[in-house]
Scaffold this active site. Structure first.
Site, PDB file in Angstrom:
ATOM      1  N   GLU A 188     -36.325  -0.248  66.034  1.00  0.00           N
ATOM      2  CA  GLU A 188     -37.455   0.430  65.413  1.00  0.00           C
ATOM      3  C   GLU A 188     -36.968   1.654  64.657  1.00  0.00           C
ATOM      4  O   GLU A 188     -35.825   2.096  64.858  1.00  0.00           O
ATOM      5  CB  GLU A 188     -38.479   0.841  66.476  1.00  0.00           C
ATOM      6  CG  GLU A 188     -39.093  -0.339  67.202  1.00  0.00           C
ATOM      7  CD  GLU A 188     -40.169   0.048  68.202  1.00  0.00           C
ATOM      8  OE1 GLU A 188     -40.718  -0.858  68.844  1.00  0.00           O
ATOM      9  OE2 GLU A 188     -40.457   1.259  68.324  1.00  0.00           O
ATOM     10  N   SER A 202     -33.373  -8.721  59.895  1.00  0.00           N
ATOM     11  CA  SER A 202     -32.748  -9.747  59.065  1.00  0.00           C
ATOM     12  C   SER A 202     -33.699 -10.928  58.882  1.00  0.00           C
ATOM     13  O   SER A 202     -34.225 -11.466  59.858  1.00  0.00           O
ATOM     14  CB  SER A 202     -31.452 -10.239  59.717  1.00  0.00           C
ATOM     15  OG  SER A 202     -30.484  -9.212  59.728  1.00  0.00           O
ATOM     16  N   MET A 229      -4.104  -4.587  49.182  1.00  0.00           N
ATOM     17  CA  MET A 229      -2.980  -5.374  48.679  1.00  0.00           C
ATOM     18  C   MET A 229      -3.266  -5.962  47.307  1.00  0.00           C
ATOM     19  O   MET A 229      -2.342  -6.231  46.532  1.00  0.00           O
ATOM     20  CB  MET A 229      -2.633  -6.502  49.667  1.00  0.00           C
ATOM     21  CG  MET A 229      -1.947  -6.036  50.923  1.00  0.00           C
ATOM     22  SD  MET A 229      -1.658  -7.435  52.040  1.00  0.00           S
ATOM     23  CE  MET A 229      -0.524  -6.688  53.213  1.00  0.00           C
ATOM     24  N   GLU A 276     -26.125  -5.330  66.346  1.00  0.00           N
ATOM     25  CA  GLU A 276     -25.968  -5.966  67.667  1.00  0.00           C
ATOM     26  C   GLU A 276     -25.457  -4.965  68.708  1.00  0.00           C
ATOM     27  O   GLU A 276     -24.756  -5.317  69.649  1.00  0.00           O
ATOM     28  CB  GLU A 276     -25.009  -7.180  67.607  1.00  0.00           C
ATOM     29  CG  GLU A 276     -25.319  -8.190  66.525  1.00  0.00           C
ATOM     30  CD  GLU A 276     -26.532  -9.048  66.821  1.00  0.00           C
ATOM     31  OE1 GLU A 276     -27.502  -8.512  67.393  1.00  0.00           O
ATOM     32  OE2 GLU A 276     -26.519 -10.242  66.490  1.00  0.00           O
TER      33      GLU A 276
END
Length: 419
Positions: free
Chosen positions: A165, A196, A375, A401
């Site tokens: 929330e 989501s 890289m 999560e």
């Protein structure tokens, strides 16, 4: 969906896909030229290798070619996900009697790692959807399982997990969304943040307060899209995870049937946390897929990019960096698979191992992807190169999560309270 053995279903559907499409694995790093020391198939059973291959092929053919477009145009790839569901990926660890594949947590991790090499953002949503389906399958009664699970497993309908929330993130037990029973309905009021799929999904697994303060006052309700009083905030603009929409979910005198209560009143926080234990393995597995893809991308770039008259692969500093990336990838994979096995077997250490996996793997895999971008030099910062999207998409894995700071709290609490 009729109960069919997971391997039989995957093999049959994989065969039909391969007949209808020409595989072109040269377009992505998923399965091409994988060194044996980082091979994600190492240690798996033949059955696990079979559905891992299906997931890699699906990622290469159905996801990777569209990953950049989904990100840039913020497309929620519904039809692609439904094709994934045809392979059994819509309810991977849901029981077969309601349409699930009935696979283990380790099997699930293997699948999500492979799918994430094609698109992290989309796979991460699929993992959340699977978590919701599992919660209904595990804690729902017969009527609830039969009503919701088949459509979720086929992805005819999509699900969202509603815990966070605006004022309760890490302190989830302080949530304020209320549900007061009036007759045969609960009346919901409040809002959820960072959801989501919010607004585009059909089923919302909502943690709400039916009792007093603290975790024992929280219950879990399944709210269906179209319920009067359910609305959504604006679509959020995010750094990554752009193939899945994120919105606030708002309840204003939203009447939900009492029959949509999962478990019993006061059990909601426990249900939410048990869902998140698996969710943490799932999201760590998505990070593994991104890191695996980035190690392959970095290796390929070092072999072809020339500076100072020779390829970058001859630079010892970069050789050592690549070796460190590969080592951290394999160590991360082993930890995730250990945690997945512990959760499947309900071992006493499962919660701590899931937290360790989420903490270590999301941190280290982000570092792997970030180093791969470095890289690539300036090319790595261009959106024409996939490495930058992997970096953007997995950065949030260190937050959701349960933040990695909360993972440290869980692990240390377990260590300090053991007798």
């Amino acid at each position: 969906m009729a109960a069919v053995g997971p391997l039989a279903r995957v093999a049959r559907l994989s065969s039909s896909i391969c007949r209808s499409r020409t595989l072109d694995l040269s377009r992505c790093p998923q399965r091409r030229g994988v060194a044996s020391c980082v091979d994600p198939a190492h240690g798996l059973t033949e059955e696990q290798k079979e559905f891992q291959k299906v997931a890699f092929d699906f990622a290469a053919n159905e996801m990777a070619p569209h990953m950049a477009e989904w990100d840039q145009k913020e497309i929620f790839p519904v039809e692609t996900m439904r094709r994934a569901a045809q392979l059994g990926f819509g309810g991977i660890y849901v029981q077969p009697d309601v349409g699930g594949s009935g696979l283990s947590r380790l099997d699930t991790s293997v699948i999500f790692e492979a799918l994430s090499t094609g698109c992290v953002s989309t796979t991460a949503y699929i993992s959340i959807h699977n978590m919701c389906a599992w919660m209904i399958d595990t804690f729902g009664n017969k009527e609830q399982r039969e009503k919701f699970c088949p459509d979720l497993c086929s992805m005819a309908k999509f699900a969202s997990y509603c815990l966070t929330e605006p004022g309760s993130g890490s302190d989830a037990a302080s949530l304020l969304t209320s549900a007061q029973q009036k007759g045969d309905h609960y009346i919901l009021n409040g809002s959820k943040a960072f959801i989501s799929g919010g607004g585009d999904t059909d089923v919302y697994v909502v943690m709400c307060r039916t009792g007093g303060k603290g975790p024992k006052g929280i219950s879990c309700l399944v709210v269906e899209k179209g319920t009067p009083g359910l609305s959504f905030g604006k679509k959020e603009k995010k750094v990554g995870w752009n193939s899945q929409p994120t919105r606030a979910v708002i309840f204003e005198d939203c009447a939900v049937p009492v029959s949509n209560l999962l478990g019993e009143e006061g059990q909601g926080f426990s249900i939410a946390m048990k869902g998140l234990n698996g969710g943490r393995i799932n999201i760590a597995s998505c990070s593994l897929g991104a890191a695996h893809a980035c190690v392959q991308l970095a290796k390929d770039h070092l072999l072809v990019r020339k500076q100072f008259g020779e390829t970058l692969s001859n630079n010892q500093f970069l050789q050592f960096k690549l070796a460190e990336m590969a080592t951290k990838l394999v160590a991360s994979r082993l930890l995730v698979r250990e945690a997945a096995t512990a959760l499947q077997e309900n071992q006493p250490c499962a919660v701590s191992l899931c937290s360790m996996a989420k903490l270590f793997v999301t941190d280290e895999c982000f570092n792997i992807c970030n180093q791969a971008l470095q890289m690539h030099g300036g090319y790595g910062y261009l959106k024409d190169y996939a490495v930058q999207q992997f970096v953007r998409d997995i950065r949030v894995h260190q937050i959701l999560e349960g933040t990695n700071e909360v993972m440290r709290m869980i692990i240390s609490r377990n260590l300090l309270t053991e007798s």
